[in-house]
Design an enzyme around this catalytic site. Sequence first.
Site, PDB file in Angstrom:
ATOM      1  N   TYR A 147      -4.133  -3.423 -31.688  1.00 27.04           N
ATOM      2  CA  TYR A 147      -4.504  -4.304 -30.575  1.00 27.04           C
ATOM      3  C   TYR A 147      -5.975  -4.095 -30.210  1.00 27.04           C
ATOM      4  O   TYR A 147      -6.810  -3.899 -31.087  1.00 27.04           O
ATOM      5  CB  TYR A 147      -3.567  -4.095 -29.377  1.00 27.04           C
ATOM      6  CG  TYR A 147      -2.105  -4.146 -29.754  1.00 27.04           C
ATOM      7  CD1 TYR A 147      -1.576  -5.264 -30.405  1.00 27.04           C
ATOM      8  CD2 TYR A 147      -1.256  -3.077 -29.481  1.00 27.04           C
ATOM      9  CE1 TYR A 147      -0.238  -5.320 -30.755  1.00 27.04           C
ATOM     10  CE2 TYR A 147       0.090  -3.121 -29.826  1.00 27.04           C
ATOM     11  CZ  TYR A 147       0.593  -4.241 -30.471  1.00 27.04           C
ATOM     12  OH  TYR A 147       1.909  -4.284 -30.820  1.00 27.04           O
ATOM     13  N   LYS A 189       4.424  -7.502 -38.487  1.00 26.11           N
ATOM     14  CA  LYS A 189       3.304  -8.391 -38.811  1.00 26.11           C
ATOM     15  C   LYS A 189       2.619  -7.977 -40.119  1.00 26.11           C
ATOM     16  O   LYS A 189       2.104  -8.830 -40.851  1.00 26.11           O
ATOM     17  CB  LYS A 189       2.297  -8.396 -37.666  1.00 26.11           C
ATOM     18  CG  LYS A 189       2.853  -8.962 -36.369  1.00 26.11           C
ATOM     19  CD  LYS A 189       1.888  -8.757 -35.207  1.00 26.11           C
ATOM     20  CE  LYS A 189       2.475  -9.290 -33.908  1.00 26.11           C
ATOM     21  NZ  LYS A 189       1.624  -9.024 -32.731  1.00 26.11           N
ATOM     22  N   VAL A 221       5.259  -2.420 -29.960  1.00 28.65           N
ATOM     23  CA  VAL A 221       5.608  -1.992 -28.608  1.00 28.65           C
ATOM     24  C   VAL A 221       6.985  -1.328 -28.544  1.00 28.65           C
ATOM     25  O   VAL A 221       7.395  -0.855 -27.484  1.00 28.65           O
ATOM     26  CB  VAL A 221       5.516  -3.156 -27.597  1.00 28.65           C
ATOM     27  CG1 VAL A 221       4.085  -3.640 -27.474  1.00 28.65           C
ATOM     28  CG2 VAL A 221       6.462  -4.282 -27.956  1.00 28.65           C
ATOM     29  N   SER A 248       5.836  -5.393 -33.546  1.00 32.43           N
ATOM     30  CA  SER A 248       4.646  -5.913 -34.229  1.00 32.43           C
ATOM     31  C   SER A 248       4.334  -5.242 -35.560  1.00 32.43           C
ATOM     32  O   SER A 248       3.470  -5.723 -36.297  1.00 32.43           O
ATOM     33  CB  SER A 248       3.424  -5.814 -33.317  1.00 32.43           C
ATOM     34  OG  SER A 248       3.484  -6.775 -32.297  1.00 32.43           O
ATOM     35  N   TYR A 271       9.849 -15.632 -35.664  1.00 28.24           N
ATOM     36  CA  TYR A 271       8.978 -14.546 -35.198  1.00 28.24           C
ATOM     37  C   TYR A 271       9.778 -13.525 -34.394  1.00 28.24           C
ATOM     38  O   TYR A 271       9.653 -12.308 -34.604  1.00 28.24           O
ATOM     39  CB  TYR A 271       7.841 -15.134 -34.364  1.00 28.24           C
ATOM     40  CG  TYR A 271       6.949 -14.098 -33.733  1.00 28.24           C
ATOM     41  CD1 TYR A 271       6.055 -13.355 -34.503  1.00 28.24           C
ATOM     42  CD2 TYR A 271       6.988 -13.868 -32.360  1.00 28.24           C
ATOM     43  CE1 TYR A 271       5.238 -12.411 -33.917  1.00 28.24           C
ATOM     44  CE2 TYR A 271       6.170 -12.923 -31.772  1.00 28.24           C
ATOM     45  CZ  TYR A 271       5.295 -12.200 -32.552  1.00 28.24           C
ATOM     46  OH  TYR A 271       4.487 -11.256 -31.976  1.00 28.24           O
TER      47      TYR A 271
END
Length: 306
Positions: free
Chosen positions: A242, A66, A260, A63, A191
């Site tokens: 998160y 992102k 992660v 992530s 993605y």
Amino acid sequence: MDYQAVLEEVAAHARPYVRQGRVADYIPALERVSADRFGIAVADINGDVYGVGDWETPFSVQSISKTFSLALVMAQSHGGHDSIWQRVGREPSGTPFNSLVQLEAENGIPRNPFINAGALVVTDRLQTLTGDASTSMLHFLREESGNEDLAFDQAVADSEAEHGDRNAALAHFMASFGNLENPVPSVIEHYFWQCSIEMSCRDLAVAGGFLARHGLRADGSRLLEAREAKRINAVMLTCGTYDAAGEFAYRVGLPAKSGVGGGIIAVIPGRCTLCVWSPALDARGNSVAGAAALDHFTTLTGWSVF
């Protein structure tokens, strides 16, 4: 600032936390990484880099990607920088990063670009802008990090695809609200490829330098306006870890984005960018030792955005 000495002290402080938590097991390719690994790197705004431990060992960025996809969308919108914010919000989610619940209540508009649903919308937009979202990101990361050997990890991408039903559900749900421009299979494929990129702490600290330089790339050219870099940093602070973003801001006090794979990238605007990696995660998906290391770094230096 003697970065090397500070990093050595930070690493010593973080070592007892290294095996706390659990390595991500819902993506089998990530589960095979040893929980004993730990590395930390800092890149100052002039491009000088310092590191300790496994700071040059590549790992799956997951992530953290992102952050870069959002920056590329904002950079390539050619003046329409706010258009992405009509399709994704800027508020903390308060729910797990792969939750479907909020999407239904909020008519297919993800709460922020750093939960999975929001990242899928950003990837969709990047695909529209570039025609190849994942490859455009890889090329950008190679240029900014100075590492032409950066590559996708086929095994991780395949593993994510094989266990990607929840992400596919998120994408199909948003498509039903008209919030995707490209076919769902294409969006989730790009993605997964973005998340599978392997980088080291050194690579990520250097590649994220434009956020510390108020939008300036490594070669001095401008990727983002200063206000846009500020906005990305702001969303990283409030949403980048998160549904633990409030706790992370309280402990660390820096814009950050976790993955992660065990990595966390953090920004000190005007000074430097850090990346720490330790694969064992807490219940919310953030590296336990990584958060402890960044907490100690800001305590030692007195550097935070507060």
